[in-house]
Design a protein around this motif. Structure first.
Motif, PDB file in Angstrom:
ATOM      1  N   SER A  90      57.036 -20.245  18.679  1.00  0.00           N
ATOM      2  CA  SER A  90      56.250 -20.746  19.820  1.00  0.00           C
ATOM      3  C   SER A  90      54.945 -19.960  19.859  1.00  0.00           C
ATOM      4  CB  SER A  90      57.015 -20.550  21.140  1.00  0.00           C
ATOM      5  OG  SER A  90      57.113 -19.169  21.439  1.00  0.00           O
ATOM      6  N   MET A 140      53.995 -18.138  22.410  1.00  0.00           N
ATOM      7  CA  MET A 140      54.311 -16.825  22.980  1.00  0.00           C
ATOM      8  C   MET A 140      54.947 -15.905  21.936  1.00  0.00           C
ATOM      9  SD  MET A 140      52.907 -16.832  25.813  1.00  0.00           S
ATOM     10  CE  MET A 140      53.295 -15.104  25.991  1.00  0.00           C
ATOM     11  N   SER A 196      49.113 -21.718  19.830  1.00  0.00           N
ATOM     12  CA  SER A 196      50.310 -22.400  20.290  1.00  0.00           C
ATOM     13  C   SER A 196      50.266 -23.756  19.600  1.00  0.00           C
ATOM     14  CB  SER A 196      50.290 -22.573  21.806  1.00  0.00           C
ATOM     15  OG  SER A 196      51.304 -23.496  22.166  1.00  0.00           O
ATOM     16  N   THR A 204      52.318 -25.933  19.806  1.00  0.00           N
ATOM     17  CA  THR A 204      52.875 -26.877  20.790  1.00  0.00           C
ATOM     18  C   THR A 204      51.790 -27.800  21.338  1.00  0.00           C
ATOM     19  OG1 THR A 204      54.196 -24.958  21.440  1.00  0.00           O
ATOM     20  CG2 THR A 204      54.350 -26.893  22.849  1.00  0.00           C
ATOM     21  N   MET A 254      57.836 -27.173  19.942  1.00  0.00           N
ATOM     22  CA  MET A 254      57.274 -25.849  20.208  1.00  0.00           C
ATOM     23  C   MET A 254      56.933 -25.215  18.857  1.00  0.00           C
ATOM     24  SD  MET A 254      57.725 -25.622  23.531  1.00  0.00           S
ATOM     25  CE  MET A 254      57.166 -23.927  23.726  1.00  0.00           C
ATOM     26  N   ALA A 255      55.800 -24.527  18.794  1.00  0.00           N
ATOM     27  CA  ALA A 255      55.415 -23.847  17.557  1.00  0.00           C
ATOM     28  C   ALA A 255      54.294 -22.866  17.860  1.00  0.00           C
ATOM     29  CB  ALA A 255      54.931 -24.866  16.516  1.00  0.00           C
TER      30      ALA A 255
HETATM   31  C1  PLP Z   1      50.708 -22.879  25.818  1.00  0.00           C
HETATM   32  C2  PLP Z   1      49.846 -21.738  25.489  1.00  0.00           C
HETATM   33  C3  PLP Z   1      50.383 -20.565  24.954  1.00  0.00           C
HETATM   34  C4  PLP Z   1      51.857 -20.354  24.757  1.00  0.00           C
HETATM   35  O1  PLP Z   1      52.363 -21.214  23.781  1.00  0.00           O
HETATM   36  P1  PLP Z   1      53.884 -21.755  23.786  1.00  0.00           P
HETATM   37  O2  PLP Z   1      53.931 -22.586  22.557  1.00  0.00           O
HETATM   38  O3  PLP Z   1      54.084 -22.518  25.057  1.00  0.00           O
HETATM   39  O4  PLP Z   1      54.757 -20.554  23.725  1.00  0.00           O
HETATM   40  C5  PLP Z   1      49.504 -19.542  24.626  1.00  0.00           C
HETATM   41  N1  PLP Z   1      48.178 -19.669  24.823  1.00  0.00           N
HETATM   42  C6  PLP Z   1      47.629 -20.789  25.349  1.00  0.00           C
HETATM   43  C7  PLP Z   1      46.161 -20.865  25.528  1.00  0.00           C
HETATM   44  C8  PLP Z   1      48.435 -21.865  25.704  1.00  0.00           C
HETATM   45  O5  PLP Z   1      47.886 -22.959  26.235  1.00  0.00           O
END
Ligand code: PLP
Length: 403
Positions: free
Chosen positions: A89, A91, A209, A211, A221-222
């Motif tokens: 993900s 994160m 992200s 995702t 998710m990635a």
């Molecule tokens: C969504 C997001 C994340 C986290 O990514 P996930 O894939 O939800 O763990 C980190 N930074 C930004 C700017 C995001 O929009």
């Protein structure tokens, strides 16, 4: 397996559909999806050499997988870095960054406007292991500089930010980091390499992200870190193969396909976002629109220079209201009146998504912290998709016109 041989002067659009590992013996045109956890070894000696990282080849999918490698090569090609490390993900990419770079006693400087979960990642999780973080204004270069200490190891920024689309000067932050003997990591989730390549402005690590826009269709998710080959081999691989926050091959395959259409999606969605932003600015019920593509945006000129002349595909706007309570009620009314757009906190989807940051992504902050971050109760974030622009504005007008 080696990377496919391609001419080295190809454009981003071409790299997005062509960069991958070599084809298998079957000559598949669409990259293969290798759903396997282990790999049969040809001899005990070769197996030993692979485990010692002396011979190229796959052993176990926590250490490497051909579909994941293809996705990493494609993303690195788009960002203009030598390599990338895929994670489960966005994160977990930031978790990997911290685990690999930081140790007890180190200091981090982080923008105070980063994605909601990034703040507790530094202030709570990494703090448990003796890493201290100073949060500074996204746009105040002097504040970043003043926060530097002898033990500063990492500067972390995201540009544009969520949900207020604040833009930081990547080159200026890279200079501060490098003068301090520290690294600069830039979360490039919002702009994507289609609009902005932070490595060309001095950033050391690019965080994604996957995702969001890389998948682009709201399915998996990635995440990833883009870096040099040496950093991948020496800094990140030893940690990820131990800690195991790896990307699943199926999700990597979905991203491979998503990246093929990244450029046309981001360009089309950004063009629509500018049109929606201009329309919103003309609505009497709207107090303010936050979008880097508008001349009213505080960092409009920097954004245009840094982001290929585009504001990106996410905007926020504040509905007018006499007080905090009415602001929340009005924002909820606009969201609840939608018949086409999705009430959803993701972004970077082909479907337009609208959300209320004060009660979702920033819901765990106190009202005072929210005020400080500029996230009012009347704020609505819109991540514009691929629907017809008139249908998007008509759907927002349903609630705005009945306030
Ligand atoms: C969504 C997001 C994340 C986290 O990514 P996930 O894939 O939800 O763990 C980190 N930074 C930004 C700017 C995001 O929009």
């Amino acid at each position: 397996m080696a990377a496919q041989q391609l001419p080295n002067d190809l454009h981003l659009d071409t790299l997005a559909v062509r960069t991958a590992l070599e084809r298998s013996q079957y000559g598949e045109n669409s990259e293969a999806l290798y759903l396997t956890s282990g790999y049969v070894q040809s001899s005990a000696a070769s197996s030993a050499a692979r485990f010692a990282m002396e011979e190229e080849g796959f052993t176990y999918s926590r250490v490497g997988n051909p579909t994941v490698s293809s996705m990493e090569l494609r993303l690195a090609a788009l960002e203009g870095t030598e390599a990338a490390v895929a994670t489960s993900s966005g994160m977990s990419a930031i978790l990997l960054l911290g685990m690999a770079l930081l140790k007890a006693g180190d200091h981090v400087i982080c923008s105070q406007s980063v994605f909601g979960s990034v703040i507790p990642m530094f202030s709570r999780e990494f703090a448990k292991f003796g890493v201290e973080t100073t949060f500074v204004s996204q746009t105040d270069v002097a504040a970043w500089k003043a926060a530097v200490r002898p033990n500063t190891k990492l500067l972390f920024a995201e540009t544009p930010t969520n949900p207020l689309t604040e833009v930081c000067d990547i080159q200026a932050l890279a200079d501060i980091a490098h003068n301090a003997g520290a690294f600069l990591a830039v979360d490039n989730c919002f702009a994507t390499p289609v609009l902005q390549r932070p490595v060309t402005m001095g950033a050391d690590f690019i965080i994604h992200s996957g995702t969001k826009f890389l998948d682009g269709q709201g399915r998996v998710m990635a995440g990833a870190i883009c870096c040099t080959q040496k950093q991948r081999d020496d800094i990140f691989l030893p940690v990820i193969r131990t800690a195991g926050m790896v990307l699943a091959p199926f999700n990597a395959w979905v991203l491979l396909k998503g990246m093929e259409t990244l450029a046309i999606r981001v360009k089309a969605q950004s063009a629509s976002t500018l049109a929606v932003a201009q329309w919103l600015e003309a609505q009497p019920q709207v107090a303010r629109v936050f979008y880097p593509g508008l001349p009213s945006h505080a960092q409009h000129e920097l954004a245009m220079r840094q982001q290929s002349g585009s504001g990106g595909a996410v905007l926020s706007f504040e509905v007018k209201a006499p007080d905090v309570e009415a602001a929340r009620k009005n924002a909820f009314h606009v969201l609840d009146s939608m018949q086409v757009l999705s009430l959803c906190t993701n972004l970077g989807d082909t479907k337009t998504l609208a959300a209320h940051p004060a009660s979702t992504s920033h819901g765990r902050l106190s009202e005072a912290q929210r005020q400080l971050a500029g996230i009012g109760q009347g704020l609505i974030r819109v991540a514009v998709g691929l629907e017809h622009i008139d249908d998007i504005t008509a759907d927002l007008a349903r609630g705005l016109n009945t306030l």
